[in-house]
Design a protein around this motif. Structure first.
Motif, PDB file in Angstrom:
ATOM      1  N   ALA A  45       9.198 -47.714  21.128  1.00 37.54           N
ATOM      2  CA  ALA A  45       7.831 -48.177  21.668  1.00 37.54           C
ATOM      3  C   ALA A  45       7.493 -49.638  20.761  1.00 37.54           C
ATOM      4  N   THR A  48       9.312 -52.610  23.140  1.00 34.64           N
ATOM      5  CA  THR A  48       8.313 -52.858  24.195  1.00 34.64           C
ATOM      6  C   THR A  48       7.660 -53.119  24.138  1.00 34.64           C
ATOM      7  N   ASN A  49       7.004 -53.340  22.168  1.00 37.24           N
ATOM      8  CA  ASN A  49       5.618 -54.461  22.255  1.00 37.24           C
ATOM      9  C   ASN A  49       5.797 -55.685  21.729  1.00 37.24           C
ATOM     10  N   SER A  53       4.465 -58.943  23.660  1.00 31.71           N
ATOM     11  CA  SER A  53       4.409 -59.895  23.455  1.00 31.71           C
ATOM     12  C   SER A  53       4.513 -61.624  22.965  1.00 31.71           C
ATOM     13  N   LYS A 111      -0.161 -51.188  31.862  1.00 29.00           N
ATOM     14  CA  LYS A 111      -0.147 -52.454  30.598  1.00 29.00           C
ATOM     15  C   LYS A 111       0.422 -52.446  29.676  1.00 29.00           C
ATOM     16  N   GLN A 112       1.365 -53.256  29.150  1.00 30.74           N
ATOM     17  CA  GLN A 112       2.481 -52.901  27.982  1.00 30.74           C
ATOM     18  C   GLN A 112       1.057 -53.200  26.974  1.00 30.74           C
ATOM     19  N   GLN A 113       1.422 -53.089  25.559  1.00 31.30           N
ATOM     20  CA  GLN A 113       0.506 -52.745  24.588  1.00 31.30           C
ATOM     21  C   GLN A 113       0.598 -53.757  23.659  1.00 31.30           C
ATOM     22  N   SER A 114       1.244 -54.730  23.761  1.00 30.15           N
ATOM     23  CA  SER A 114       0.973 -55.930  22.854  1.00 30.15           C
ATOM     24  C   SER A 114       0.799 -57.088  23.543  1.00 30.15           C
ATOM     25  N   SER A 115       0.066 -56.590  25.114  1.00 26.61           N
ATOM     26  CA  SER A 115      -0.546 -58.191  25.611  1.00 26.61           C
ATOM     27  C   SER A 115      -2.087 -57.950  25.025  1.00 26.61           C
ATOM     28  N   HIS A 120      -3.075 -60.111  30.015  1.00 26.53           N
ATOM     29  CA  HIS A 120      -2.389 -58.600  30.216  1.00 26.53           C
ATOM     30  C   HIS A 120      -1.054 -58.830  31.055  1.00 26.53           C
TER      31      HIS A 120
END
Length: 313
Positions: A45, A48-49, A53, A111-115, A120
């Motif tokens: 995770a 991915t974040n 970012s 959407k990837q969480q750290s956008s 986004h």
């Protein structure tokens, strides 16, 4: 005194010890696997974040952040409301008055969480491509894609949904102007651009096939990846040249009043330019029609010229 075990007892004892050691070993393996799973899941995770970012940072370095609009603000801007998607396979939509347009990203998944709040980020259809969406302070939006490496596909396609009866014209600079069914300018996609990691421009262009807009990026041996490209929707005038085909040229030639209506929806002072030049545009269209040619109109000056070839069919 401890008496020695008989052979049968010793065999039985050794068997119990072996089974006990195997059970303990099995438990250790399971516990280790569970710990590894618990350890890897947050790590995956986090990866991915971090990736999202980094993608947002690369994109915002290319676009800047001054004209980005936070998605936390729900009120319309310039009379337009923009909705960014929660998933990459859902469209970005913008509504102004009774007109709604939407553009679907070449992306998949959530959407990837750290956008960031303003950018986004989504995984693209190609493993080497990242897609993103931004709302802008002019009431429009950007649909971006990043070619992360030299293996990325040079062509990315977007589905553009327009109101019934709307048509698209391409400007001399490569942007797209959208006309409503009654001939007024709705808005369009600004002249396409692409930048590499060093900020250098990379050649790029749109092609249109039905409701599909494809942007092609052409890097060379000196291009530094990643490369960011940006189809941007705006409700304003698209600078460049608007081309009319033979049928439309005949219509402009026959009705100068229609020319005034055509550009009346443009923002000041372009609306006045269009109306003031209506008679001249109609005159040039009449000459072009007589010469079996077509008319093109330069924006924002609204000066008309005859042309042939290309869209003149």
């Amino acid at each position: 005194m401890i008496s020695p075990h008989r052979p049968a007892d010793l065999q039985h004892l050794l068997g119990e010890n072996f089974m006990r050691r195997r059970a303990i070993a099995g438990f250790s393996i399971l516990a280790g696997a569970a710990a590894l799973t618990i350890t890897l899941a947050p790590a995956a995770a986090a990866d991915t974040n971090d990736s999202a970012s980094r993608a947002a940072t690369v994109i915002e370095r290319a676009t800047g952040t001054a004209n980005l609009r936070s998605t936390a603000v729900d009120s319309p801007v310039s009379g337009a409301q923009v909705t960014l998607p929660a998933r990459g396979d859902e469209p970005i939509t913008a509504t102004k008055g009774n007109t709604t347009v939407s553009l679907t990203l070449p992306a998949t998944g959530a959407k990837q969480q750290s956008s960031t709040d303003d950018t986004h980020v989504f995984a693209g259809n190609d493993a080497s491509v990242t897609a993103a969406a931004q709302a802008t302070t002019d009431g429009g939006f950007r649909t971006l894609f990043t070619l992360n490496d030299a293996n990325a596909s040079r062509q990315q396609s977007f589905t553009l949904a327009l109101p019934a009866g709307a048509t698209i014209r391409q400007t001399a600079e490569g942007g797209l102007v959208v006309f409503s069914a009654d001939g007024t300018i709705t808005g369009g996609l600004e002249t396409p651009w692409a930048k590499d990691a060093d900020g250098n421009a990379v050649p790029t262009a749109y092609t249109v096939d039905g409701d599909t807009v494809t942007q092609t990026v052409t890097p060379n041996a000196d291009t530094a990846f990643p490369v960011v490209a940006d189809p941007k929707w705006t409700w304003g005038i698209i600078s460049g040249t608007v081309y009319f085909n033979k049928k439309e040229t005949a219509h402009l030639a026959a009705n100068a009043a229609f020319v005034g209506v055509l550009f009346a929806a443009a923002p000041p002072p372009f609306d006045a330019y269009g109306i003031l030049n209506a008679a001249n545009i109609s005159r040039v269209a009449w000459n072009a029609n007589s010469d079996h040619k077509c008319v093109e109109v330069k924006v924002p000056t609204f000066l008309p010229y005859e042309y042939s070839g290309g869209y003149c069919k």
